[in-house]
Design a protein around this motif. Structure first.
Motif, PDB file in Angstrom:
ATOM      1  N   ILE A 121       0.848  -1.184   0.000  1.00  9.16           N
ATOM      2  CA  ILE A 121       0.000   0.000   0.000  1.00  9.16           C
ATOM      3  C   ILE A 121       0.890   1.242   0.000  1.00  9.16           C
ATOM      4  CG2 ILE A 121      -0.195   0.154   2.530  1.00  9.16           C
ATOM      5  CD1 ILE A 121      -3.203   0.846   2.038  1.00  9.16           C
ATOM      6  N   LEU A 122       0.411   2.295  -0.639  1.00  7.36           N
ATOM      7  CA  LEU A 122       1.170   3.535  -0.731  1.00  7.36           C
ATOM      8  C   LEU A 122       0.294   4.710  -0.316  1.00  7.36           C
ATOM      9  CD1 LEU A 122       2.871   3.017  -4.220  1.00  7.36           C
ATOM     10  CD2 LEU A 122       3.955   2.746  -1.982  1.00  7.36           C
ATOM     11  N   ASN A 123       0.879   5.635   0.422  1.00 10.16           N
ATOM     12  CA  ASN A 123       0.230   6.901   0.739  1.00 10.16           C
ATOM     13  C   ASN A 123       0.618   7.940  -0.308  1.00 10.16           C
ATOM     14  OD1 ASN A 123      -0.916   5.832   3.058  1.00 10.16           O
ATOM     15  ND2 ASN A 123       0.717   6.571   4.399  1.00 10.16           N
ATOM     16  N   ILE A 124      -0.335   8.771  -0.692  1.00 16.28           N
ATOM     17  CA  ILE A 124      -0.137   9.729  -1.776  1.00 16.28           C
ATOM     18  C   ILE A 124      -0.129  11.152  -1.241  1.00 16.28           C
ATOM     19  CG2 ILE A 124      -0.946  10.516  -4.024  1.00 16.28           C
ATOM     20  CD1 ILE A 124      -0.303   7.569  -4.023  1.00 16.28           C
ATOM     21  N   GLU A 125       0.865  11.922  -1.668  1.00 16.64           N
ATOM     22  CA  GLU A 125       0.908  13.356  -1.378  1.00 16.64           C
ATOM     23  C   GLU A 125       0.779  14.125  -2.685  1.00 16.64           C
ATOM     24  OE1 GLU A 125       4.382  14.412   0.795  1.00 16.64           O
ATOM     25  OE2 GLU A 125       3.843  13.235   2.567  1.00 16.64           O
ATOM     26  N   LYS A 126      -0.012  15.193  -2.669  1.00 17.20           N
ATOM     27  CA  LYS A 126      -0.231  16.009  -3.864  1.00 17.20           C
ATOM     28  C   LYS A 126       0.431  17.365  -3.694  1.00 17.20           C
ATOM     29  CE  LYS A 126      -3.943  18.432  -4.627  1.00 17.20           C
ATOM     30  NZ  LYS A 126      -5.320  18.904  -4.910  1.00 17.20           N
ATOM     31  N   ARG A 127       1.142  17.777  -4.744  1.00 12.42           N
ATOM     32  CA  ARG A 127       1.745  19.116  -4.765  1.00 12.42           C
ATOM     33  C   ARG A 127       1.233  19.858  -5.993  1.00 12.42           C
ATOM     34  NH1 ARG A 127       6.479  20.949  -7.182  1.00 12.42           N
ATOM     35  NH2 ARG A 127       7.176  18.806  -7.602  1.00 12.42           N
ATOM     36  N   ILE A 128       0.836  21.094  -5.818  1.00  9.93           N
ATOM     37  CA  ILE A 128       0.341  21.910  -6.924  1.00  9.93           C
ATOM     38  C   ILE A 128       1.524  22.526  -7.661  1.00  9.93           C
ATOM     39  CG2 ILE A 128      -1.053  23.910  -7.572  1.00  9.93           C
ATOM     40  CD1 ILE A 128      -2.733  23.417  -5.053  1.00  9.93           C
ATOM     41  N   ILE A 129       1.593  22.294  -8.967  1.00 13.26           N
ATOM     42  CA  ILE A 129       2.646  22.901  -9.791  1.00 13.26           C
ATOM     43  C   ILE A 129       2.145  24.236 -10.331  1.00 13.26           C
ATOM     44  CG2 ILE A 129       4.107  22.611 -11.826  1.00 13.26           C
ATOM     45  CD1 ILE A 129       3.843  19.592 -11.461  1.00 13.26           C
ATOM     46  N   THR A 130       1.045  24.213 -11.065  1.00 13.16           N
ATOM     47  CA  THR A 130       0.334  25.409 -11.519  1.00 13.16           C
ATOM     48  C   THR A 130      -1.155  25.081 -11.441  1.00 13.16           C
ATOM     49  OG1 THR A 130       0.406  24.679 -13.831  1.00 13.16           O
ATOM     50  CG2 THR A 130       2.201  26.109 -13.079  1.00 13.16           C
ATOM     51  N   ASP A 131      -1.996  25.993 -11.866  1.00 10.61           N
ATOM     52  CA  ASP A 131      -3.436  25.733 -11.851  1.00 10.61           C
ATOM     53  C   ASP A 131      -3.746  24.473 -12.651  1.00 10.61           C
ATOM     54  OD1 ASP A 131      -3.839  27.964 -10.343  1.00 10.61           O
ATOM     55  OD2 ASP A 131      -4.528  29.242 -12.001  1.00 10.61           O
ATOM     56  N   ASN A 132      -4.456  23.544 -12.018  1.00 11.75           N
ATOM     57  CA  ASN A 132      -4.870  22.283 -12.653  1.00 11.75           C
ATOM     58  C   ASN A 132      -3.692  21.458 -13.161  1.00 11.75           C
ATOM     59  OD1 ASN A 132      -7.709  22.825 -12.335  1.00 11.75           O
ATOM     60  ND2 ASN A 132      -7.529  24.277 -14.043  1.00 11.75           N
ATOM     61  N   ASN A 133      -2.565  21.578 -12.491  1.00 12.91           N
ATOM     62  CA  ASN A 133      -1.365  20.824 -12.866  1.00 12.91           C
ATOM     63  C   ASN A 133      -0.687  20.394 -11.576  1.00 12.91           C
ATOM     64  OD1 ASN A 133       0.672  19.687 -14.354  1.00 12.91           O
ATOM     65  ND2 ASN A 133       1.712  21.621 -14.795  1.00 12.91           N
ATOM     66  N   TYR A 134      -0.572  19.052 -11.377  1.00 11.44           N
ATOM     67  CA  TYR A 134      -0.168  18.544 -10.071  1.00 11.44           C
ATOM     68  C   TYR A 134       0.984  17.549 -10.180  1.00 11.44           C
ATOM     69  CZ  TYR A 134      -4.856  20.362  -9.233  1.00 11.44           C
ATOM     70  OH  TYR A 134      -5.955  21.168  -9.191  1.00 11.44           O
ATOM     71  N   HIS A 135       1.596  17.316  -9.041  1.00 10.99           N
ATOM     72  CA  HIS A 135       2.650  16.302  -8.908  1.00 10.99           C
ATOM     73  C   HIS A 135       2.272  15.434  -7.713  1.00 10.99           C
ATOM     74  CE1 HIS A 135       6.494  14.656  -7.448  1.00 10.99           C
ATOM     75  NE2 HIS A 135       6.938  14.770  -8.685  1.00 10.99           N
ATOM     76  N   PHE A 136       2.098  14.127  -7.982  1.00 12.98           N
ATOM     77  CA  PHE A 136       1.731  13.187  -6.925  1.00 12.98           C
ATOM     78  C   PHE A 136       2.951  12.329  -6.577  1.00 12.98           C
ATOM     79  CE2 PHE A 136      -2.318  14.037  -9.031  1.00 12.98           C
ATOM     80  CZ  PHE A 136      -3.184  14.215  -7.956  1.00 12.98           C
ATOM     81  N   THR A 137       3.184  12.133  -5.285  1.00 16.75           N
ATOM     82  CA  THR A 137       4.262  11.280  -4.796  1.00 16.75           C
ATOM     83  C   THR A 137       3.661  10.173  -3.941  1.00 16.75           C
ATOM     84  OG1 THR A 137       5.823  13.133  -4.756  1.00 16.75           O
ATOM     85  CG2 THR A 137       6.409  11.192  -3.473  1.00 16.75           C
ATOM     86  N   ALA A 138       4.048   8.926  -4.232  1.00 18.31           N
ATOM     87  CA  ALA A 138       3.503   7.762  -3.522  1.00 18.31           C
ATOM     88  C   ALA A 138       4.616   7.048  -2.774  1.00 18.31           C
ATOM     89  CB  ALA A 138       2.846   6.806  -4.511  1.00 18.31           C
ATOM     90  N   LYS A 139       4.438   6.898  -1.451  1.00 16.60           N
ATOM     91  CA  LYS A 139       5.423   6.221  -0.612  1.00 16.60           C
ATOM     92  C   LYS A 139       4.719   5.259   0.335  1.00 16.60           C
ATOM     93  CE  LYS A 139       8.680  10.128  -0.527  1.00 16.60           C
ATOM     94  NZ  LYS A 139       9.402  11.081   0.358  1.00 16.60           N
ATOM     95  N   PRO A 140       5.380   4.166   0.713  1.00 18.20           N
ATOM     96  CA  PRO A 140       4.742   3.227   1.655  1.00 18.20           C
ATOM     97  C   PRO A 140       4.666   3.828   3.051  1.00 18.20           C
ATOM     98  CG  PRO A 140       6.995   2.541   1.184  1.00 18.20           C
ATOM     99  CD  PRO A 140       6.699   3.690   0.259  1.00 18.20           C
TER     100      PRO A 140
END
Length: 203
Positions: A121-140
């Protein structure tokens, strides 16, 4: 289906056909050229999105491997809603061989055809790059271990990824349960995939 906009965005970022051709050309000693499919499947419509994942070495395109299902869901048991990915293993991967390219093979896939992998299982963190443009990071999560049995052997895998709307960086690697050393996969760094075709949810 009652799912959040963040979950839909994550699903659409992950869904598609990918390859790491540029990376394989630049560093052929360390990275083979892989093609990866992550195809939306209707498995847990009550509260989740799901993807069937499969990959091939482009040298042997008729030998797909690493079939798995990724269930994208929200954990509401924490103080704030947490995006998570839960992994499942097909009980009969041979039956699904080639399903990344042939979606007809996925039409009869049901939840009971899958084995839940509790520690995968992985937990997801979301970072906003610009409007409606994101970067998701998944770590256990801490103190979890992703293990399963394959051909009577215990396999341990370290999972993780980063994804944007056009790039996927996979940190997946096999781990020797005895030594903790990486044995295959992203040993020297992530596999860097570029999205070549977009599949999607609610497209």
């Amino acid at each position: 289906m009652n799912v959040s906009s963040d979950l839909i965005t994550l699903g659409n970022y992950l869904a598609g056909e990918f390859d790491n051709q540029e990376q394989a050309i630049a560093e052929p000693a360390w990275y083979v050229n892989l093609r990866l499919w992550q195809v939306p499947v209707d498995l847990f419509p009550e509260d989740s999105l799901a993807l069937f994942a499969e990959q091939v070495n482009t040298i042997t395109p008729n030998n797909p491997y690493r079939q798995r299902v990724m269930r994208l869901q929200i954990n509401r048991s924490t103080s704030k809603e947490l995006l998570q990915v839960q992994y499942y293993l097909p009980k009969n991967p041979t039956k699904l061989a080639g399903a990344g390219r042939d979606r007809e093979l996925l039409k009869k896939l049901k939840p009971y055809d899958l084995e839940l992998l509790p520690g995968c299982i992985l937990n997801i963190e979301k970072r906003i790059i610009t409007d409606n443009n994101y970067h998701f990071t998944a770590k256990p999560p801490r103190d979890t271990k992703c293990c399963f049995t394959f051909q009577d052997k215990t396999i341990q895998v370290s999972l993780g990824f980063e994804v944007t709307n056009s790039q996927l960086f996979s940190y997946d690697k096999g781990v020797d349960p005895q030594t903790g050393q990486a044995t295959w996969g992203a040993i020297l760094g992530p596999f860097s995939y570029t999205k070549r075709k977009q599949y999607g949810f609610f497209a």
